[in-house]
Design a protein around this motif. Structure first.
Motif, PDB file in Angstrom:
ATOM      1  N   LEU A  77      38.444  29.511  68.514  1.00 44.86           N
ATOM      2  CA  LEU A  77      38.750  28.434  69.460  1.00 44.86           C
ATOM      3  C   LEU A  77      37.827  28.492  70.669  1.00 44.86           C
ATOM      4  CD1 LEU A  77      42.638  28.743  69.415  1.00 44.86           C
ATOM      5  CD2 LEU A  77      41.312  26.895  68.409  1.00 44.86           C
ATOM      6  N   MET A  78      37.690  29.680  71.263  1.00 37.78           N
ATOM      7  CA  MET A  78      36.871  29.823  72.474  1.00 37.78           C
ATOM      8  C   MET A  78      35.388  29.644  72.183  1.00 37.78           C
ATOM      9  SD  MET A  78      38.776  32.966  74.457  1.00 37.78           S
ATOM     10  CE  MET A  78      38.549  34.148  73.100  1.00 37.78           C
ATOM     11  N   GLY A  79      34.934  30.228  71.075  1.00 34.38           N
ATOM     12  CA  GLY A  79      33.515  30.168  70.757  1.00 34.38           C
ATOM     13  C   GLY A  79      33.052  28.770  70.414  1.00 34.38           C
ATOM     14  N   TRP A  80      33.792  28.091  69.536  1.00 37.87           N
ATOM     15  CA  TRP A  80      33.336  26.784  69.067  1.00 37.87           C
ATOM     16  C   TRP A  80      33.465  25.701  70.127  1.00 37.87           C
ATOM     17  CZ3 TRP A  80      35.814  27.510  63.579  1.00 37.87           C
ATOM     18  CH2 TRP A  80      34.911  28.237  62.785  1.00 37.87           C
ATOM     19  N   THR A  81      34.561  25.695  70.889  1.00 37.11           N
ATOM     20  CA  THR A  81      34.690  24.662  71.931  1.00 37.11           C
ATOM     21  C   THR A  81      33.764  24.962  73.103  1.00 37.11           C
ATOM     22  OG1 THR A  81      36.630  25.868  72.748  1.00 37.11           O
ATOM     23  CG2 THR A  81      37.033  23.949  71.380  1.00 37.11           C
ATOM     24  N   GLY A  82      33.667  26.231  73.495  1.00 39.11           N
ATOM     25  CA  GLY A  82      32.762  26.600  74.591  1.00 39.11           C
ATOM     26  C   GLY A  82      31.322  26.296  74.254  1.00 39.11           C
ATOM     27  N   GLY A  83      30.952  26.530  73.001  1.00 30.74           N
ATOM     28  CA  GLY A  83      29.591  26.260  72.566  1.00 30.74           C
ATOM     29  C   GLY A  83      29.250  24.793  72.629  1.00 30.74           C
ATOM     30  N   PHE A  84      30.227  23.944  72.375  1.00 27.46           N
ATOM     31  CA  PHE A  84      29.954  22.515  72.431  1.00 27.46           C
ATOM     32  C   PHE A  84      29.669  22.074  73.863  1.00 27.46           C
ATOM     33  CE2 PHE A  84      29.828  18.962  69.602  1.00 27.46           C
ATOM     34  CZ  PHE A  84      29.859  17.879  70.461  1.00 27.46           C
ATOM     35  N   VAL A  85      30.336  22.702  74.835  1.00 23.35           N
ATOM     36  CA  VAL A  85      30.058  22.407  76.245  1.00 23.35           C
ATOM     37  C   VAL A  85      28.622  22.822  76.595  1.00 23.35           C
ATOM     38  CG1 VAL A  85      30.705  22.914  78.636  1.00 23.35           C
ATOM     39  CG2 VAL A  85      32.484  22.610  76.903  1.00 23.35           C
ATOM     40  N   VAL A  86      28.209  24.000  76.127  1.00 27.20           N
ATOM     41  CA  VAL A  86      26.832  24.468  76.345  1.00 27.20           C
ATOM     42  C   VAL A  86      25.839  23.478  75.737  1.00 27.20           C
ATOM     43  CG1 VAL A  86      25.161  26.292  75.808  1.00 27.20           C
ATOM     44  CG2 VAL A  86      27.495  26.906  76.457  1.00 27.20           C
ATOM     45  N   LEU A  87      26.120  23.038  74.531  1.00 25.82           N
ATOM     46  CA  LEU A  87      25.252  22.081  73.848  1.00 25.82           C
ATOM     47  C   LEU A  87      25.152  20.777  74.637  1.00 25.82           C
ATOM     48  CD1 LEU A  87      23.684  21.000  71.360  1.00 25.82           C
ATOM     49  CD2 LEU A  87      25.890  20.459  70.325  1.00 25.82           C
ATOM     50  N   ALA A  88      26.299  20.269  75.096  1.00 23.34           N
ATOM     51  CA  ALA A  88      26.324  18.983  75.798  1.00 23.34           C
ATOM     52  C   ALA A  88      25.601  19.042  77.141  1.00 23.34           C
ATOM     53  CB  ALA A  88      27.776  18.545  76.010  1.00 23.34           C
ATOM     54  N   LEU A  89      25.696  20.171  77.845  1.00 22.04           N
ATOM     55  CA  LEU A  89      25.116  20.277  79.182  1.00 22.04           C
ATOM     56  C   LEU A  89      23.667  20.743  79.180  1.00 22.04           C
ATOM     57  CD1 LEU A  89      28.106  21.874  81.159  1.00 22.04           C
ATOM     58  CD2 LEU A  89      27.392  19.479  81.120  1.00 22.04           C
ATOM     59  N   LEU A  90      23.317  21.685  78.305  1.00 23.81           N
ATOM     60  CA  LEU A  90      22.028  22.358  78.409  1.00 23.81           C
ATOM     61  C   LEU A  90      20.981  21.938  77.379  1.00 23.81           C
ATOM     62  CD1 LEU A  90      23.160  26.019  79.209  1.00 23.81           C
ATOM     63  CD2 LEU A  90      22.522  24.198  80.794  1.00 23.81           C
ATOM     64  N   LEU A  91      21.409  21.334  76.274  1.00 20.31           N
ATOM     65  CA  LEU A  91      20.428  21.034  75.237  1.00 20.31           C
ATOM     66  C   LEU A  91      20.345  19.545  74.876  1.00 20.31           C
ATOM     67  CD1 LEU A  91      20.884  23.980  72.686  1.00 20.31           C
ATOM     68  CD2 LEU A  91      19.188  23.752  74.491  1.00 20.31           C
ATOM     69  N   ALA A  92      21.478  18.937  74.536  1.00 16.73           N
ATOM     70  CA  ALA A  92      21.469  17.587  73.965  1.00 16.73           C
ATOM     71  C   ALA A  92      20.694  16.558  74.798  1.00 16.73           C
ATOM     72  CB  ALA A  92      22.901  17.112  73.726  1.00 16.73           C
ATOM     73  N   PRO A  93      20.933  16.441  76.117  1.00 20.03           N
ATOM     74  CA  PRO A  93      20.225  15.389  76.871  1.00 20.03           C
ATOM     75  C   PRO A  93      18.712  15.588  76.893  1.00 20.03           C
ATOM     76  CG  PRO A  93      22.096  16.273  78.108  1.00 20.03           C
ATOM     77  CD  PRO A  93      21.865  17.193  76.957  1.00 20.03           C
ATOM     78  N   TYR A  94      18.282  16.845  77.001  1.00 22.20           N
ATOM     79  CA  TYR A  94      16.848  17.128  77.101  1.00 22.20           C
ATOM     80  C   TYR A  94      16.140  16.879  75.765  1.00 22.20           C
ATOM     81  CZ  TYR A  94      18.672  19.370  81.264  1.00 22.20           C
ATOM     82  OH  TYR A  94      19.325  19.611  82.433  1.00 22.20           O
ATOM     83  N   LEU A  95      16.793  17.272  74.692  1.00 23.93           N
ATOM     84  CA  LEU A  95      16.205  17.035  73.380  1.00 23.93           C
ATOM     85  C   LEU A  95      16.181  15.537  73.062  1.00 23.93           C
ATOM     86  CD1 LEU A  95      17.793  19.996  71.407  1.00 23.93           C
ATOM     87  CD2 LEU A  95      15.416  19.769  72.107  1.00 23.93           C
TER      88      LEU A  95
END
Length: 576
Positions: A77-95
């Motif tokens: 629960l913590m890993g998968w949901t937390g990882g999605f926040v990291v993806l949304a903030l740090l990677l997705a917009p820039y890519l």
């Protein structure tokens, strides 16, 4: 209407819907095949991303693992949901701002190297194929129950279905199919949870019912569950760690950064028109994902309690095997539930002691699908759950296969080996690559290395150790050069693969493991499924050291890095 007939009708209707959408949205160009034409609405993309994300591991396996791990299962629960926040903030917009089709294409351009692009393709294929094996396990489990056949036959049928609509539609067909699949899977997950929560606690909200007292009693559900499992010799449900605190931290971190490095999710953010839409669709995806993820702990705890109460309805009175309920007989047919009468008394003893435990196999992956049957819910609910489990497995399998095929056809063939092929040839190569990937993952799915969620965790670890560090350094550090990035990716995935293979077997074939899955051989007590976090540290360290002792990246590359981080001037997703 009897259960089997109703299940055929519900599942058949949903399949007809998916295949109809795939035909309606058939990709006619590489842009439609890879990024659905780049014009998907952010809310629709958020829903499709959620379906892509919530795989068989989330729908079928996660609650099953939490049901038997207890508190230790919270790493998922913590890993998968937390990882999605990291993806949304740090990677997705820039890519998305960069505007290319695939992750290896970004890595190749950012690190000005065809070698870097090829290494990224290899890492992507390794991660995605491992992930697809987990989906194939889920597909085999769901189809075996739905068709009342063995796991192997169920897997073969599932492979044929995936082949048909994933190869046909590309990203355009997959996107709209996944929107339908999200609606099916979320209804299939929450409706039974509401029924079961009402039955056990009188509360219609599973998230609240999980912390409530049992109906007609002042005993809390979790207290009752702790009492039941400890009386049978199992560890206490609410305090049971996943091996150790260090291992739980590493497991959570590996899942988190592995999430942010998964190419089949990242590629979804190229399907929206603008950078702002990438952030918006990530936010919507998180909302859609949260509906299932906040329900999962309740489903897990209630499923475990219902299972225990079925086998031992009154303390000390074990269920007579000949009087076992129909759901028990149904799952025995699949080979995923097995009973062995060790003391020949005709009753089912279920304990933590392997010498006396007669439930010799309770596959964790059956818990969510069996839960409505165990709780004696209406047949239409059970049929809906079967459809939801299949939707979850098929949606993610399709997304992963697209990531694999685009890496081979677009990055390897078009980008490196055969740059002069036309769009029609590239599209054909994509479909052939996808078909080969289905066959390979299906073959490995006959002997998966773990439960669906466990196998998926291995894939996340591989993504964490290879792709995530390269993307992070590519976006946020202008000093990392091609030598550093290549050395980091190779070092990270090699260390992780060696660790996994020595415990799980080469390509997950158990007979080839030379240390065995034994905890005394684990580095700092970290299990193979969690080792991606260590691999990521190795990747970052090697990349920084090698970059420091080699030449700086060219000036234009350093300017590119600065430009990517400026929130204006996004390019459209394009195909060169």
């Amino acid at each position: 209407m009897e259960l089997q007939t109703l299940t055929y009708l519900v599942v058949g209707f949903t399949f007809a819907l998916y295949i109809g959408i795939a035909i309606w949205a058939r990709a006619g160009s590489t842009k439609e095949f890879y990024v659905a034409g780049g014009g998907v609405n952010p809310v629709a993309n958020g829903m499709a991303t959620a379906a892509d994300w919530m795989s068989a591991a989330s729908f079928i396996s996660m609650a099953g693992l939490i049901a038997f791990m207890g508190y230790g299962g919270s790493v998922f629960l913590m890993g998968w949901t937390g990882g999605f926040v990291v993806l949304a903030l740090l990677l997705a917009p820039y890519l998305r701002k960069y505007g290319k089709f695939t992750v290896p294409e970004f890595i190749g351009d950012r690190f000005y190297s065809r070698t870097a692009r090829i290494v990224a393709v290899v890492c992507l294929i390794i991660c995605s194929v491992t992930y697809v094996i987990g989906q194939m396990k889920g597909i085999g489990v769901a189809f075996s129950r739905f068709l009342e056949v063995s796991y192997d036959v169920g897997l073969l049928v599932g492979m044929c279905i995936v082949f048909f609509y994933a190869v046909l539609g590309g990203m355009k067909g997959i996107t709209y199919t996944q929107i339908a699949q999200y609606c099916v899977l979320i209804l299939a997950y929450t409706i039974p949870a509401i029924f079961i929560s009402l039955n056990l606690t009188g509360n219609p909200f599973p998230q609240l019912g999980f912390g409530s007292t049992l109906a007609g009693s002042d005993v809390y559900l979790l207290d009752k569950l702790d009492q039941v499992v400890t009386e049978l010799g199992f560890a206490e449900y609410t305090t049971q760690e996943r091996l150790s605190t260090t291992n739980m931290f590493a497991y959570t971190l590996s899942l988190m950064i592995g999430t942010a490095g998964l190419p089949h999710v990242i590629i979804r953010f190229f399907t929206v028109p603008k950078v702002r839409d990438a952030r918006t669709s990530a936010g919507w995806a998180l909302v859609f994902i949260a509906i299932l993820y906040t329900t999962a702990p309740a489903v897990a705890g209630m499923a475990r309690l219902n299972l225990m109460n079925t086998i031992e309805p009154v303390k000390g009175q074990h269920l007579v095997y000949e009087e076992r309920p129909q759901w028990f007989k149904n799952w025995e047919k699949t080979g995923l539930l097995k009973f062995e009468d060790k003391n020949n008394d005709g009753r089912i003893q279920y304990t933590s002691d392997k010498t006396t435990n007669e439930m010799v196999k309770v596959d964790r992956d059956i818990m969510v699908l069996a839960n409505p049957e165990i709780a004696k819910l209406p047949n239409w609910v059970i049929a809906l759950v079967a459809a939801g489990g299949l939707a979850a497995a098929l949606s993610t399998a399709a997304g992963l296969l697209l990531a694999i095929s685009s890496a081979i056809s677009h990055d390897l063939l078009k980008g490196v080996l055969m740059p002069h092929i036309d769009e029609k040839q590239e599209l054909r190569a994509s479909r052939i690559a996808m078909a080969v990937a289905i066959a390979g993952a299906g073959y490995l799915g006959f002997n998966p290395p773990d439960f669906a969620a466990g196998t998926v965790a291995l894939a996340f670890g591989l993504a964490a150790s290879s792709i995530f560090p390269a993307l992070m350094m590519g976006i946020f550090s202008s000093r990392i050069n091609k030598e550093g990035a290549i050395a980091g990716m190779v070092a990270g995935i090699t260390v992780t693969l060696l660790y996994v293979f020595q415990h799980k077997g080469i390509m997950f074939v158990a007979s080839t493991s030379f240390l065995g899955d034994m905890s005394p051989n684990w580095f700092l007590g970290i299990e193979p499924n969690a080792f991606g976090a260590v691999g990521a540290v190795v990747n970052f360290a090697v990349a920084f050291v090698v970059s420091r002792v080699t030449q700086e990246p060219p000036e234009e590359v350093q300017e590119l890095v600065k430009h990517i981080r400026v929130p204006v001037g996004a390019a459209e997703a394009h195909d060169h």
